[in-house]
Design an enzyme around this catalytic site. Structure first.
Site, PDB file in Angstrom:
ATOM      1  N   SER A 147       0.856  -1.193   0.000  1.00 39.70           N
ATOM      2  CA  SER A 147       0.000   0.000   0.000  1.00 39.70           C
ATOM      3  C   SER A 147       0.888   1.239   0.000  1.00 39.70           C
ATOM      4  O   SER A 147       2.045   1.188   0.433  1.00 39.70           O
ATOM      5  CB  SER A 147      -0.856   0.001   1.277  1.00 39.70           C
ATOM      6  OG  SER A 147      -1.471   1.252   1.461  1.00 39.70           O
ATOM      7  N   TYR A 160      -2.380  -0.241  10.419  1.00 39.90           N
ATOM      8  CA  TYR A 160      -2.388  -0.607   8.992  1.00 39.90           C
ATOM      9  C   TYR A 160      -1.067  -0.192   8.338  1.00 39.90           C
ATOM     10  O   TYR A 160      -0.435  -0.981   7.630  1.00 39.90           O
ATOM     11  CB  TYR A 160      -3.579   0.066   8.313  1.00 39.90           C
ATOM     12  CG  TYR A 160      -3.719  -0.238   6.837  1.00 39.90           C
ATOM     13  CD1 TYR A 160      -4.264  -1.441   6.405  1.00 39.90           C
ATOM     14  CD2 TYR A 160      -3.319   0.696   5.873  1.00 39.90           C
ATOM     15  CE1 TYR A 160      -4.406  -1.715   5.045  1.00 39.90           C
ATOM     16  CE2 TYR A 160      -3.457   0.426   4.515  1.00 39.90           C
ATOM     17  CZ  TYR A 160      -4.002  -0.776   4.107  1.00 39.90           C
ATOM     18  OH  TYR A 160      -4.143  -1.043   2.764  1.00 39.90           O
TER      19      TYR A 160
HETATM   20  P1  NAP Z   1     -11.642  -5.245   0.462  1.00 37.39           P
HETATM   21  O1  NAP Z   1     -12.586  -4.848  -0.607  1.00 37.39           O
HETATM   22  O2  NAP Z   1     -12.023  -5.010   1.883  1.00 37.39           O
HETATM   23  O3  NAP Z   1     -11.273  -6.785   0.268  1.00 37.39           O
HETATM   24  C1  NAP Z   1     -10.504  -7.459   1.232  1.00 37.39           C
HETATM   25  C2  NAP Z   1     -10.477  -8.924   0.891  1.00 37.39           C
HETATM   26  O4  NAP Z   1      -9.735  -9.595   1.910  1.00 37.39           O
HETATM   27  C3  NAP Z   1     -11.859  -9.542   0.843  1.00 37.39           C
HETATM   28  O5  NAP Z   1     -11.961 -10.421  -0.244  1.00 37.39           O
HETATM   29  C4  NAP Z   1     -11.940 -10.306   2.162  1.00 37.39           C
HETATM   30  O6  NAP Z   1     -12.760 -11.469   1.987  1.00 37.39           O
HETATM   31  C5  NAP Z   1     -10.482 -10.708   2.367  1.00 37.39           C
HETATM   32  N1  NAP Z   1     -10.192 -11.007   3.769  1.00 37.39           N
HETATM   33  C6  NAP Z   1     -10.184 -10.162   4.824  1.00 37.39           C
HETATM   34  N2  NAP Z   1      -9.938 -10.843   5.957  1.00 37.39           N
HETATM   35  C7  NAP Z   1      -9.775 -12.148   5.599  1.00 37.39           C
HETATM   36  C8  NAP Z   1      -9.506 -13.340   6.317  1.00 37.39           C
HETATM   37  N3  NAP Z   1      -9.364 -13.345   7.658  1.00 37.39           N
HETATM   38  N4  NAP Z   1      -9.391 -14.499   5.634  1.00 37.39           N
HETATM   39  C9  NAP Z   1      -9.564 -14.527   4.286  1.00 37.39           C
HETATM   40  N5  NAP Z   1      -9.808 -13.433   3.546  1.00 37.39           N
HETATM   41  C10 NAP Z   1      -9.913 -12.257   4.205  1.00 37.39           C
HETATM   42  O7  NAP Z   1     -10.225  -4.529   0.277  1.00 37.39           O
HETATM   43  P2  NAP Z   1      -9.425  -4.031  -1.018  1.00 37.39           P
HETATM   44  O8  NAP Z   1      -9.473  -2.562  -1.022  1.00 37.39           O
HETATM   45  O9  NAP Z   1      -9.815  -4.797  -2.207  1.00 37.39           O
HETATM   46  O10 NAP Z   1      -7.954  -4.413  -0.559  1.00 37.39           O
HETATM   47  C11 NAP Z   1      -7.206  -5.469  -1.137  1.00 37.39           C
HETATM   48  C12 NAP Z   1      -5.734  -5.263  -0.824  1.00 37.39           C
HETATM   49  O11 NAP Z   1      -5.294  -4.011  -1.364  1.00 37.39           O
HETATM   50  C13 NAP Z   1      -5.407  -5.221   0.659  1.00 37.39           C
HETATM   51  O12 NAP Z   1      -4.152  -5.823   0.878  1.00 37.39           O
HETATM   52  C14 NAP Z   1      -5.317  -3.735   0.951  1.00 37.39           C
HETATM   53  O13 NAP Z   1      -4.526  -3.448   2.068  1.00 37.39           O
HETATM   54  C15 NAP Z   1      -4.673  -3.267  -0.335  1.00 37.39           C
HETATM   55  N6  NAP Z   1      -4.845  -1.836  -0.580  1.00 37.39           N
HETATM   56  C16 NAP Z   1      -6.070  -1.307  -0.832  1.00 37.39           C
HETATM   57  C17 NAP Z   1      -6.175   0.045  -1.077  1.00 37.39           C
HETATM   58  C18 NAP Z   1      -7.487   0.722  -1.373  1.00 37.39           C
HETATM   59  O14 NAP Z   1      -7.485   1.964  -1.502  1.00 37.39           O
HETATM   60  N7  NAP Z   1      -8.591  -0.011  -1.498  1.00 37.39           N
HETATM   61  C19 NAP Z   1      -5.029   0.862  -1.078  1.00 37.39           C
HETATM   62  C20 NAP Z   1      -3.809   0.281  -0.800  1.00 37.39           C
HETATM   63  C21 NAP Z   1      -3.717  -1.063  -0.578  1.00 37.39           C
HETATM   64  P3  NAP Z   1     -13.820 -12.064   3.040  1.00 37.39           P
HETATM   65  O15 NAP Z   1     -14.362 -10.918   3.822  1.00 37.39           O
HETATM   66  O16 NAP Z   1     -14.818 -12.752   2.145  1.00 37.39           O
HETATM   67  O17 NAP Z   1     -13.014 -13.029   3.837  1.00 37.39           O
END
Ligand code: NAP
Length: 255
Positions: A147, A160
């Site tokens: 991130s 985070y």
């Molecule tokens: P999101 O929409 O909240 O998706 C998170 C995913 O992680 C979901 O599929 C969730 O699935 C899974 N997850 C969470 N806890 C889990 C667990 N205990 N076991 C298995 N699966 C789990 O988030 P996103 O924005 O797509 O983020 C994806 C990645 O990108 C993350 O690493 C995040 O830190 C990174 N990121 C995001 C952003 C942003 O702006 N969105 C920016 C920088 C980095 P379930 O709930 O079905 O388990």
């Protein structure tokens, strides 16, 4: 032909956190590039929907339910993929949570919850997948999802940011330790991307505008913005890159 090097035919790819958001978009991209894709998360109904969508397009997908905060669940998941597909070529370590709180309010429970997925889950998933890749002459590709929070300090996201700084460093350490097995370890650092993780930012106009002022491209990302770099890093086309994080952030971290 250069474009052939981006193809992932006959590769087996695990994508964690693929029930929605960035993980889902990356799972779709790897499947479109030819990989047999195993999306993993806790919400099996969402994973089944993804599998149906992909198989209706003749793309290969085997959904698997796991809670990646549990090391025994991680081991079972890797055993399942090994048994079902015979190998693991690509791991996208994407699952994460963001426990947003002012630093003074953080409790021990918050800390454990944050670390369980973003640090412990990410490390043990990489460890278990790498143990399978090590036995393959071709090795494998591990892509950790980092991130901009690994570079920039974000208010109310102390845990985070800490975990993402850890992901950057673990990416380098894994790359150094596993290069001898032909295992490439890289990371993608998404910028502000519209997903359920960032709902709070997108509903707060003032905060969103503040963020946009820091992003040279003056727009936020959508999960599909991560697809191209994910296919590149998963493919032979990136075979002289290891240990680095590529930021897909509209220029945020360099501004
Ligand atoms: P999101 O929409 O909240 O998706 C998170 C995913 O992680 C979901 O599929 C969730 O699935 C899974 N997850 C969470 N806890 C889990 C667990 N205990 N076991 C298995 N699966 C789990 O988030 P996103 O924005 O797509 O983020 C994806 C990645 O990108 C993350 O690493 C995040 O830190 C990174 N990121 C995001 C952003 C942003 O702006 N969105 C920016 C920088 C980095 P379930 O709930 O079905 O388990």
């Amino acid at each position: 032909m250069i474009l052939d090097k981006f193809r992932l035919d006959n590769k087996v790819a695990i994508v964690t956190g693929a029930s929605r958001g960035i993980g889902r978009a990356i799972a779709v991209a790897l499947a479109e590039a030819g990989a047999n894709t195993v999306p993993v998360a806790r919400d099996i109904s969402k994973l089944n929907e993804l599998a149906e969508e992909l198989s209706s397009r003749n793309l290969k997908c085997i959904p698997y339910k796991a809670d990646l905060s549990s090391v025994s669940n991680i081991k079972q998941m890797v055993d399942f993929v090994k048994k079902e597909c015979g190998r693991i070529d690509i791991l996208v370590n994407n699952a994460a949570v963001n426990v947003r709180k002012p630093a003074f309010s953080v409790t021990e429970d918050d800390w454990e919850k944050q670390m369980a997925v973003n640090m412990k889950g990410l490390f043990f998933t990489a460890q278990q997948a790498a143990m399978v890749m090590k036995e393959q002459a071709e090795g494998g590709k591990i892509i950790n999802i980092d991130s901009t929070g690994s570079v920039i300090g974000l208010e109310n996201q102390i845990m985070y940011c800490g975990t993402k700084g850890g992901v950057s460093q673990m990416t380098k350490a894994m790359a150094v330790e596993w290069a001898k097995y032909n295992i490439y370890v890289t990371a993608i650092g998404p910028g502000l991307t519209k997903t359920s993780l960032t709902e709070r930012v997108f509903t707060d106009k003032e905060l969103l505008n503040k963020r946009l002022q820091s992003i040279p491209l003056r727009r936020t990302a959508v999960p599909e913005d991560m697809q191209g770099v994910a296919v590149f890093l998963a493919s032979e086309a990136s075979n002289y890159i290891t240990g680095h994080t590529i930021y897909v952030d509209g220029g945020w971290v360099i501004s």
